[in-house]
Design a protein around this motif. Structure first.
Motif, mmCIF file in Angstrom:
data_model
loop_
_atom_site.group_PDB
_atom_site.id
_atom_site.type_symbol
_atom_site.label_atom_id
_atom_site.label_comp_id
_atom_site.label_asym_id
_atom_site.label_seq_id
_atom_site.Cartn_x
_atom_site.Cartn_y
_atom_site.Cartn_z
ATOM 1 N N MET A 1 0.828 -1.195 0.000
ATOM 2 C CA MET A 1 0.000 0.000 0.000
ATOM 3 C C MET A 1 0.869 1.253 0.000
ATOM 4 S SD MET A 1 -3.126 0.592 -0.148
ATOM 5 C CE MET A 1 -4.384 1.749 0.144
ATOM 6 N N ASN A 2 1.944 1.212 0.791
ATOM 7 C CA ASN A 2 2.841 2.340 0.893
ATOM 8 C C ASN A 2 3.574 2.575 -0.438
ATOM 9 O OD1 ASN A 2 3.815 4.451 2.290
ATOM 10 N ND2 ASN A 2 5.289 3.298 3.499
ATOM 11 N N LYS A 3 3.922 1.499 -1.131
ATOM 12 C CA LYS A 3 4.615 1.577 -2.420
ATOM 13 C C LYS A 3 3.714 2.232 -3.468
ATOM 14 C CE LYS A 3 8.016 0.285 -5.136
ATOM 15 N NZ LYS A 3 9.294 0.931 -5.123
ATOM 16 N N LEU A 4 2.440 1.884 -3.443
ATOM 17 C CA LEU A 4 1.477 2.467 -4.373
ATOM 18 C C LEU A 4 1.362 3.974 -4.159
ATOM 19 C CD1 LEU A 4 -0.672 1.943 -6.566
ATOM 20 C CD2 LEU A 4 -2.312 1.598 -4.728
ATOM 21 N N ARG A 5 1.319 4.386 -2.899
ATOM 22 C CA ARG A 5 1.233 5.810 -2.572
ATOM 23 C C ARG A 5 2.478 6.557 -3.066
ATOM 24 N NH1 ARG A 5 -0.090 7.405 3.420
ATOM 25 N NH2 ARG A 5 -2.129 6.770 2.706
ATOM 26 N N GLU A 6 3.656 5.955 -2.875
ATOM 27 C CA GLU A 6 4.897 6.587 -3.337
ATOM 28 C C GLU A 6 4.914 6.718 -4.857
ATOM 29 O OE1 GLU A 6 8.227 4.436 -1.831
ATOM 30 O OE2 GLU A 6 7.621 4.752 0.261
ATOM 31 N N ASN A 7 4.448 5.685 -5.556
ATOM 32 C CA ASN A 7 4.396 5.748 -7.019
ATOM 33 C C ASN A 7 3.433 6.839 -7.488
ATOM 34 O OD1 ASN A 7 6.257 3.710 -7.353
ATOM 35 N ND2 ASN A 7 4.712 2.097 -7.544
ATOM 36 N N LEU A 8 2.293 6.961 -6.833
ATOM 37 C CA LEU A 8 1.322 7.997 -7.193
ATOM 38 C C LEU A 8 1.893 9.391 -6.925
ATOM 39 C CD1 LEU A 8 -1.514 8.637 -8.231
ATOM 40 C CD2 LEU A 8 -2.312 8.510 -5.876
ATOM 41 N N GLN A 9 2.573 9.563 -5.804
ATOM 42 C CA GLN A 9 3.189 10.853 -5.496
ATOM 43 C C GLN A 9 4.266 11.208 -6.515
ATOM 44 O OE1 GLN A 9 4.517 10.381 -1.448
ATOM 45 N NE2 GLN A 9 2.655 11.287 -0.603
ATOM 46 N N ARG A 10 5.055 10.231 -6.904
ATOM 47 C CA ARG A 10 6.092 10.465 -7.909
ATOM 48 C C ARG A 10 5.473 10.835 -9.252
ATOM 49 N NH1 ARG A 10 8.686 5.602 -8.124
ATOM 50 N NH2 ARG A 10 8.963 5.675 -5.879
ATOM 51 N N TYR A 13 4.072 14.453 -9.169
ATOM 52 C CA TYR A 13 5.045 15.519 -8.936
ATOM 53 C C TYR A 13 5.173 16.391 -10.186
ATOM 54 C CZ TYR A 13 9.263 17.980 -7.667
ATOM 55 O OH TYR A 13 10.166 18.966 -7.372
#
Length: 134
Positions: A1-10, A13
């Protein structure tokens, strides 16, 4: 779940994101979808599709200056409309307490308190005197 959030934030950007105009567009999409549920028109379907595409285009755009200027124009139009609505609302609330008369010569609006009986009103602009019931 955390990885998905990081990918979406990237991914997001540098993108413009959501603003007041975007909220308005997606609100309009919601209204058109509800209307289309009852009317079943192909025209409404294409309007709905165009609004969704335009809304996502604005959110994912990297041209911040252009999107910002669109939002400023929208807010200007919205504030003008809200100003008219607020003036009408204030006038309706004021009519509970005051009578609003128009001067027969210069058409100036004059506010007079209710319940004073027959009074002579002097226009503050042209100093014409006329008699009305309040």
């Amino acid at each position: 779940m955390n990885k998905l959030r990081e990918n979406l934030q990237r991914f997001m950007y540098g993108r413009y994101g959501f603003d007041q105009y975007g909220r308005f567009i997606f609100g309009a999409v919601f209204v058109v979808i509800i209307m289309n549920m009852f009317i079943r028109s192909p025209i409404l379907y294409y309007v709905e599709l165009a609004l969704i595409i335009y809304g996502y285009f604005r959110i994912l755009s990297k041209n911040h200056a252009k999107r910002y200027s669109e939002n400023v124009k929208f807010l200007g139009i919205k504030n003008q409309c809200m100003g008219v609505i607020q003036r009408k609302r204030r006038l309706m609330e004021e009519r509970k307490v005051n009578h609003i008369y128009t001067c027969p010569s210069c058409k100036q609006k004059i506010r007079v308190p209710k319940g004073k009986g027959k009074i002579e009103i002097t226009c503050p602009k042209c100093h014409t005197k006329f008699v009305k019931r309040s």
